[in-house]
Design a protein around this motif. Structure first.
Motif, PDB file in Angstrom:
ATOM      1  N   ALA A  73      -3.026   0.708   8.870  1.00  0.00           N
ATOM      2  CA  ALA A  73      -3.656   1.489   7.260  1.00  0.00           C
ATOM      3  C   ALA A  73      -2.826   2.240   7.338  1.00  0.00           C
ATOM      4  O   ALA A  73      -2.458   2.687   6.088  1.00  0.00           O
ATOM      5  N   VAL A  74      -2.605   2.915   8.574  1.00  0.00           N
ATOM      6  CA  VAL A  74      -1.091   3.702   8.197  1.00  0.00           C
ATOM      7  C   VAL A  74       0.181   2.903   8.089  1.00  0.00           C
ATOM      8  O   VAL A  74       0.938   3.361   7.855  1.00  0.00           O
ATOM      9  N   ALA A  75       0.373   1.830   8.296  1.00  0.00           N
ATOM     10  CA  ALA A  75       2.114   0.846   7.881  1.00  0.00           C
ATOM     11  C   ALA A  75       1.385   0.786   6.461  1.00  0.00           C
ATOM     12  O   ALA A  75       2.866   0.208   5.940  1.00  0.00           O
ATOM     13  N   LEU A  76       0.400   1.044   6.054  1.00  0.00           N
ATOM     14  CA  LEU A  76      -0.159   0.248   4.817  1.00  0.00           C
ATOM     15  C   LEU A  76       0.527   1.704   4.176  1.00  0.00           C
ATOM     16  O   LEU A  76       1.157   1.001   2.730  1.00  0.00           O
ATOM     17  N   LEU A  77      -0.273   2.740   4.444  1.00  0.00           N
ATOM     18  CA  LEU A  77       0.372   3.978   3.836  1.00  0.00           C
ATOM     19  C   LEU A  77       1.979   4.194   3.510  1.00  0.00           C
ATOM     20  O   LEU A  77       2.426   4.550   3.099  1.00  0.00           O
ATOM     21  N   LEU A  78       3.106   3.967   4.706  1.00  0.00           N
ATOM     22  CA  LEU A  78       3.685   4.052   4.927  1.00  0.00           C
ATOM     23  C   LEU A  78       4.513   2.958   3.898  1.00  0.00           C
ATOM     24  O   LEU A  78       5.634   2.919   4.076  1.00  0.00           O
ATOM     25  N   ARG A  79       4.426   2.150   3.314  1.00  0.00           N
ATOM     26  CA  ARG A  79       4.811   0.944   3.036  1.00  0.00           C
ATOM     27  C   ARG A  79       5.091  -0.195   3.428  1.00  0.00           C
ATOM     28  O   ARG A  79       6.438  -0.470   2.945  1.00  0.00           O
ATOM     29  N   ALA A  80       4.919  -0.545   4.352  1.00  0.00           N
ATOM     30  CA  ALA A  80       5.184  -1.404   5.187  1.00  0.00           C
ATOM     31  C   ALA A  80       5.834  -2.961   5.090  1.00  0.00           C
ATOM     32  O   ALA A  80       3.765  -3.449   4.333  1.00  0.00           O
ATOM     33  N   PRO A  81       6.602  -4.161   4.647  1.00  0.00           N
ATOM     34  CA  PRO A  81       5.379  -5.241   4.495  1.00  0.00           C
ATOM     35  C   PRO A  81       4.649  -6.111   5.538  1.00  0.00           C
ATOM     36  O   PRO A  81       4.571  -5.010   6.406  1.00  0.00           O
ATOM     37  N   PHE A  82       3.781  -6.604   4.631  1.00  0.00           N
ATOM     38  CA  PHE A  82       2.885  -7.388   5.124  1.00  0.00           C
ATOM     39  C   PHE A  82       2.739  -7.816   5.720  1.00  0.00           C
ATOM     40  O   PHE A  82       1.417  -7.658   7.142  1.00  0.00           O
TER      41      PHE A  82
END
Length: 100
Positions: A73-82
């Motif tokens: 969730a944190v990685a997605l909030l930071l716009r990390a690649p999937f």
């Protein structure tokens, strides 16, 4: 879960998919409907993931997979690649299981 329930869900989902082919385009051409239909698979996948991460054999359970889910969730909030999100979540879960 019984096999009857599995088959019932499978038949229901197939019927829903077939029925979707016969829906007139005018019903789904509106902006709001299109926005909901676009986000619906994401919401369903998120609900399935959360359900699988928090359910045990005897009911609700807190598991170490929640650490991986939180990292994702944190990685997605930071716009990390999937792909990076998946690797980070798996690594966080593995490290947590190693330490606990």
């Amino acid at each position: 879960m019984s096999w009857f329930a599995v088959w019932l869900c499978a038949v229901g989902l197939l019927a829903q998919k077939v029925a979707g082919a016969f829906v007139p385009r005018t019903w789904v051409s509106g902006g709001r409907v299109r926005a909901v239909l676009t986000l619906l698979p994401v919401a369903m996948f998120a609900a399935l993931t959360l359900t699988q991460a928090t359910s045990g054999a005897d009911g609700p359970a807190v598991d170490l997979r929640l650490v991986g889910l939180a990292v994702a969730a944190v990685a997605l909030l930071l716009r990390a690649p999937f792909l990076l999100v998946i690797v980070l979540a798996a690594a966080a879960t593995a490290v947590t299981r190693l330490l606990v």
